[in-house]
Design an enzyme around this catalytic site. Structure first.
Site, mmCIF file in Angstrom:
data_model
loop_
_atom_site.group_PDB
_atom_site.id
_atom_site.type_symbol
_atom_site.label_atom_id
_atom_site.label_comp_id
_atom_site.label_asym_id
_atom_site.label_seq_id
_atom_site.Cartn_x
_atom_site.Cartn_y
_atom_site.Cartn_z
ATOM 1 N N VAL A 68 110.726 44.395 31.561
ATOM 2 C CA VAL A 68 110.401 44.262 33.157
ATOM 3 C C VAL A 68 111.150 42.581 33.703
ATOM 4 C CG1 VAL A 68 107.581 45.248 33.566
ATOM 5 C CG2 VAL A 68 108.233 42.978 32.918
ATOM 6 N N SER A 143 93.373 39.703 36.555
ATOM 7 C CA SER A 143 92.647 40.150 35.270
ATOM 8 C C SER A 143 91.568 39.519 36.126
ATOM 9 C CB SER A 143 93.260 38.928 33.845
ATOM 10 O OG SER A 143 92.054 38.529 33.372
ATOM 11 N N TYR A 156 97.785 32.757 30.590
ATOM 12 C CA TYR A 156 97.940 33.899 31.041
ATOM 13 C C TYR A 156 96.355 33.578 32.858
ATOM 14 C CZ TYR A 156 95.358 38.310 31.470
ATOM 15 O OH TYR A 156 94.946 39.980 31.209
ATOM 16 N N ALA A 158 96.415 31.982 34.569
ATOM 17 C CA ALA A 158 97.823 30.929 35.555
ATOM 18 C C ALA A 158 98.516 32.086 36.372
ATOM 19 C CB ALA A 158 98.983 29.947 35.109
ATOM 20 N N LYS A 160 97.880 35.383 36.290
ATOM 21 C CA LYS A 160 97.777 36.907 36.889
ATOM 22 C C LYS A 160 97.092 35.742 38.511
ATOM 23 C CE LYS A 160 97.756 39.407 33.904
ATOM 24 N NZ LYS A 160 98.051 40.662 33.898
ATOM 25 N N ILE A 189 88.584 45.074 28.709
ATOM 26 C CA ILE A 189 88.578 46.427 27.820
ATOM 27 C C ILE A 189 89.493 46.773 26.560
ATOM 28 C CG2 ILE A 189 90.221 48.518 29.087
ATOM 29 C CD1 ILE A 189 88.350 46.855 31.177
HETATM 30 P P1 NAI Z 1 98.472 46.545 26.272
HETATM 31 O O1 NAI Z 1 99.201 46.102 25.258
HETATM 32 O O2 NAI Z 1 97.969 47.858 25.015
HETATM 33 O O3 NAI Z 1 99.707 47.259 27.161
HETATM 34 C C1 NAI Z 1 100.567 46.477 27.329
HETATM 35 C C2 NAI Z 1 101.874 46.855 27.933
HETATM 36 O O4 NAI Z 1 103.036 46.295 29.042
HETATM 37 C C3 NAI Z 1 102.696 48.025 26.625
HETATM 38 O O5 NAI Z 1 102.913 49.057 26.431
HETATM 39 C C4 NAI Z 1 104.444 46.713 26.309
HETATM 40 O O6 NAI Z 1 104.915 46.953 25.480
HETATM 41 C C5 NAI Z 1 104.045 46.286 27.496
HETATM 42 N N1 NAI Z 1 104.995 45.330 27.904
HETATM 43 C C6 NAI Z 1 104.450 44.051 27.920
HETATM 44 N N2 NAI Z 1 105.475 43.333 27.989
HETATM 45 C C7 NAI Z 1 106.571 43.697 28.258
HETATM 46 C C8 NAI Z 1 108.190 43.303 29.115
HETATM 47 N N3 NAI Z 1 108.406 41.759 28.804
HETATM 48 N N4 NAI Z 1 108.189 44.509 29.132
HETATM 49 C C9 NAI Z 1 107.878 45.736 29.921
HETATM 50 N N5 NAI Z 1 107.179 46.481 28.842
HETATM 51 C C10 NAI Z 1 106.381 44.918 28.380
HETATM 52 O O7 NAI Z 1 97.774 45.861 27.226
HETATM 53 P P2 NAI Z 1 96.391 46.318 28.474
HETATM 54 O O8 NAI Z 1 94.832 45.579 27.460
HETATM 55 O O9 NAI Z 1 96.775 47.294 27.954
HETATM 56 O O10 NAI Z 1 97.102 45.228 29.031
HETATM 57 C C11 NAI Z 1 97.497 45.819 30.638
HETATM 58 C C12 NAI Z 1 97.545 45.140 31.903
HETATM 59 O O11 NAI Z 1 96.175 44.551 32.040
HETATM 60 C C13 NAI Z 1 98.166 43.924 31.249
HETATM 61 O O12 NAI Z 1 98.756 42.680 32.233
HETATM 62 C C14 NAI Z 1 96.661 42.877 31.348
HETATM 63 O O13 NAI Z 1 96.770 41.395 31.555
HETATM 64 C C15 NAI Z 1 96.030 43.328 32.201
HETATM 65 N N6 NAI Z 1 94.903 43.216 31.659
HETATM 66 C C16 NAI Z 1 94.025 43.278 30.657
HETATM 67 C C17 NAI Z 1 92.616 43.342 29.718
HETATM 68 C C18 NAI Z 1 91.778 44.276 28.538
HETATM 69 O O14 NAI Z 1 91.390 44.226 28.774
HETATM 70 N N7 NAI Z 1 92.572 44.850 27.947
HETATM 71 C C19 NAI Z 1 91.342 42.999 31.152
HETATM 72 C C20 NAI Z 1 92.366 42.579 32.210
HETATM 73 C C21 NAI Z 1 93.634 42.668 32.556
#
Ligand code: NAI
Length: 254
Positions: A68, A143, A156, A158, A160, A189
């Site tokens: 991305v 977040s 993180y 900053a 968000k 989550i």
């Molecule tokens: P995850 O690690 O399961 O999924 C993140 C996905 O983003 C992965 O498939 C990864 O390959 C992809 N990704 C990361 N960097 C990338 C890049 N440069 N280019 C393309 N793809 C990329 O994590 P999750 O938990 O599903 O997180 C998703 C979103 O939710 C994130 O933005 C995270 O900050 C946010 N979030 C998650 C929380 C949690 O408790 N799991 C809480 C609050 C926010």
């Protein structure tokens, strides 16, 4: 058949971070609501698994392996969509370091992926929607960290917080085109992002976070996908510039 306001039949959604966790659950649910879903991520295997899940439930999925932070590649992928009604910019990484330990390269890496990656997705989606006259919906992923701060969360949090600012600013700028922009700010989550430690430490953290939540549990990716779907579809037609906080009722986790 979904309720009419939740029916995305004939519409197209683009989801970043769709190979895992919240992005995958969102892509699957948007497809279940009838959307053709374009799944983008840097993880090719995960993308394939998500597309297989969507096709397995009778939906339509396309995959784009990309980073991305590569604006040009993201633009090509968005432009390859036959139409664009929904952008869900979910991709992100976790990073933890105290303020005193934080190095320039940590800050740059987290801001590049978690903020600029979302900015590029929003810009490309907005341009495509304006050009085609589509009254679409853009959903960003913030977040709970933006409300609370917390040890180790400088980079993180900053990034968000910048996503929240982007969401509110863009909502004011493109509202006149009928395009809505909202953020989801999840609590804790259970996803691969929060599940990278050994079992005992993980179970301890989950129990702690669950105790903080009035609902008494941590969230699942599907809980957040429901919020994404709500903001993506006509059920939220009068909602823009807002932050939705699916977090089990947690007000202040630190
Ligand atoms: P995850 O690690 O399961 O999924 C993140 C996905 O983003 C992965 O498939 C990864 O390959 C992809 N990704 C990361 N960097 C990338 C890049 N440069 N280019 C393309 N793809 C990329 O994590 P999750 O938990 O599903 O997180 C998703 C979103 O939710 C994130 O933005 C995270 O900050 C946010 N979030 C998650 C929380 C949690 O408790 N799991 C809480 C609050 C926010």
């Amino acid at each position: 058949m979904p309720l009419k306001a939740y029916d995305l039949t004939g519409r197209t959604a683009f989801v970043t971070g769709a190979a895992s966790g919240i992005g995958r659950a969102s892509a699957v649910l948007l497809a279940e609501a009838g959307a053709t879903v374009h799944c983008a991520d840097r993880d090719a295997q995960g993308l394939h698994e998500t597309a297989t899940l969507i096709k397995g439930q009778g939906g339509t999925a396309h995959t784009h392996q990309l980073d991305v932070t590569d604006r040009e590649r993201l633009r090509q992928a968005v432009r390859s969509c036959e139409r664009l009604d929904v952008m869900a910019a979910v991709a992100g990484i976790m990073h933890s370091s105290t303020v005193l330990e934080t190095r320039d390269e940590d800050l740059d890496r987290v801001l590049n992926i978690n903020f600029k990656g979302v900015l590029y997705a929003c810009q490309e989606a907005a341009l495509a929607m304006i050009e085609s006259g589509t009254r679409g919906s853009i959903v960003t992923m913030a977040s709970g960290a933006v409300d609370t701060g917390g040890p180790g969360l400088l980079c993180y949090g900053a990034a968000k917080a910048a996503v929240v600012q982007l969401t509110k600013t863009l909502a004011t700028e493109i509202g006149p085109h009928g395009i809505r922009v909202n953020a989801v700010a999840p609590g804790w989550i259970r996803t691969p992002m929060t599940d990278r430690r050994d079992g005992k430490a993980q179970a301890h953290t989950e129990a702690f976070m669950a105790r903080l939540a009035p609902l008494g549990r941590v969230g699942e990716p599907e809980d957040i996908a429901q919020a994404v779907l709500h903001l993506a579809c006509d059920a939220s037609a009068f909602t823009t510039g807002q932050i939705l906080r699916p977090n089990g009722g947690v007000a202040m986790p630190w």
